[in-house]
Write a protein that holds these residues in place. Sequence first.
Motif, PDB file in Angstrom:
ATOM      1  N   UNK A 169     -19.924   9.519 -33.908  1.00 24.49           N
ATOM      2  CA  UNK A 169     -21.268   9.564 -33.331  1.00 24.49           C
ATOM      3  C   UNK A 169     -21.456  10.808 -32.463  1.00 24.49           C
ATOM      4  N   UNK A 170     -20.414  11.169 -31.711  1.00 25.35           N
ATOM      5  CA  UNK A 170     -20.502  12.376 -30.893  1.00 25.35           C
ATOM      6  C   UNK A 170     -20.605  13.614 -31.770  1.00 25.35           C
ATOM      7  N   UNK A 171     -19.855  13.650 -32.832  1.00 24.83           N
ATOM      8  CA  UNK A 171     -19.844  14.799 -33.740  1.00 24.83           C
ATOM      9  C   UNK A 171     -21.206  15.027 -34.368  1.00 24.83           C
ATOM     10  N   UNK A 172     -21.901  13.941 -34.665  1.00 23.09           N
ATOM     11  CA  UNK A 172     -23.191  14.044 -35.339  1.00 23.09           C
ATOM     12  C   UNK A 172     -24.365  13.989 -34.357  1.00 23.09           C
ATOM     13  N   UNK A 173     -24.065  14.274 -33.065  1.00 19.34           N
ATOM     14  CA  UNK A 173     -25.113  14.350 -32.033  1.00 19.34           C
ATOM     15  C   UNK A 173     -25.909  13.051 -31.906  1.00 19.34           C
ATOM     16  N   UNK A 185     -10.453  13.745 -31.235  1.00 21.95           N
ATOM     17  CA  UNK A 185     -11.756  13.106 -31.137  1.00 21.95           C
ATOM     18  C   UNK A 185     -12.284  13.132 -29.718  1.00 21.95           C
ATOM     19  N   UNK A 186     -11.420  12.878 -28.757  1.00 23.09           N
ATOM     20  CA  UNK A 186     -11.869  12.851 -27.374  1.00 23.09           C
ATOM     21  C   UNK A 186     -11.971  14.251 -26.776  1.00 23.09           C
ATOM     22  N   UNK A 187     -11.038  15.153 -27.176  1.00 28.33           N
ATOM     23  CA  UNK A 187     -11.036  16.477 -26.582  1.00 28.33           C
ATOM     24  C   UNK A 187     -12.171  17.345 -27.118  1.00 28.33           C
ATOM     25  N   UNK A 188     -12.485  17.215 -28.418  1.00 28.40           N
ATOM     26  CA  UNK A 188     -13.530  18.015 -29.021  1.00 28.40           C
ATOM     27  C   UNK A 188     -14.109  17.259 -30.195  1.00 28.40           C
ATOM     28  N   UNK A 189     -14.994  16.300 -29.941  1.00 23.62           N
ATOM     29  CA  UNK A 189     -15.500  15.444 -31.010  1.00 23.62           C
ATOM     30  C   UNK A 189     -16.136  16.231 -32.137  1.00 23.62           C
ATOM     31  N   UNK A 190     -16.753  17.366 -31.844  1.00 19.40           N
ATOM     32  CA  UNK A 190     -17.438  18.115 -32.881  1.00 19.40           C
ATOM     33  C   UNK A 190     -16.480  18.731 -33.877  1.00 19.40           C
ATOM     34  N   UNK A 191     -15.201  18.817 -33.507  1.00 15.77           N
ATOM     35  CA  UNK A 191     -14.227  19.442 -34.388  1.00 15.77           C
ATOM     36  C   UNK A 191     -13.477  18.440 -35.239  1.00 15.77           C
TER      37      UNK A 191
END
Length: 302
Positions: A26-30, A283-289
């Motif tokens: 969910x964080x990755x997809x804004x 996932x927690x350190x850089x969800x977008x990656x």
Amino acid sequence: MIGNYLIGLREGLEAVLIVVLLIAYLSKTNRRHLIPRVLAGVGFAVAVSLGFGALLTFGPRGLTFQAQEIIGGSLSILAAGLVTWMIFWMAKTSKTMNQDLKDQVDHAAGSAWGLVVVGALSVGREGLETALFIWAAARTSGETWQPLLGAALGILTAIVLGVLLSRGIVKIQLSKFFAYTGVLLVIVAAGVLAYGVHDLQEAGILPGINNLAFDLSEQLPPSGIAATLLQGIFNFTPAMTVLQVTAWVLYIVPAMFFYVRAIRSTNNSKPAAKNSAAAAQGAAENPAAVEPNTSTLGETSA
């Protein structure tokens, strides 16, 4: 207590990592504003699991001894079957579980209650299975608070490990962790199955209650440390009937063989360099990656 700790740790860590990966996607997809819906579903699943455990614990107390033994024996056998199904199901579907979770999130994101359901179902299955299995395992020890304490400590440890993994503070090769604990759970499940058979023998549903295969009560006093450890970890009792031992052997031999084969097959089909610890930490350190693909969560569930 140790066996219940293992159950709480393994099942709790699976649930925690699934939640971490759902939140990461969910964080990755804004879509961080949808995270509370997932957490609401998780909270509902936890409440239902606790209620189910309370029902199992206090529900049969007003029944006759025979009825209690019938219910207890049947549910113990059911618990062993559910845990066996869970172990094999996770080993079989681990390679596609991440993609399945992502598809569920995408499909449910447009509904006000959709992600609540996804969160509830993602955690609820483990919660209900854990409640039933812990209750069944606790019956074999004849204790009231120690098995529950062991399970609670296991779940608490799982939560702490999940947080530490997601923040990159600790690293664990989770594929081996879940594979080894799966082997131990097969042994624990065999003991629960045997105890369920004993309950049904005491209720008169199955024969042979007085036909003992062995009686080591003198060598292993039931109140002694050795017998307590064996019973707490593997549900082994110093005296077992022929039917109990038969059920134990007929279960554990094929279950262990096919489980080890399934684990080897799953591990051989995955890239060796990828693991779920890296997925949870990233996932927690850089969800977008982080792309929750089939190899990341698959390692958690093997």
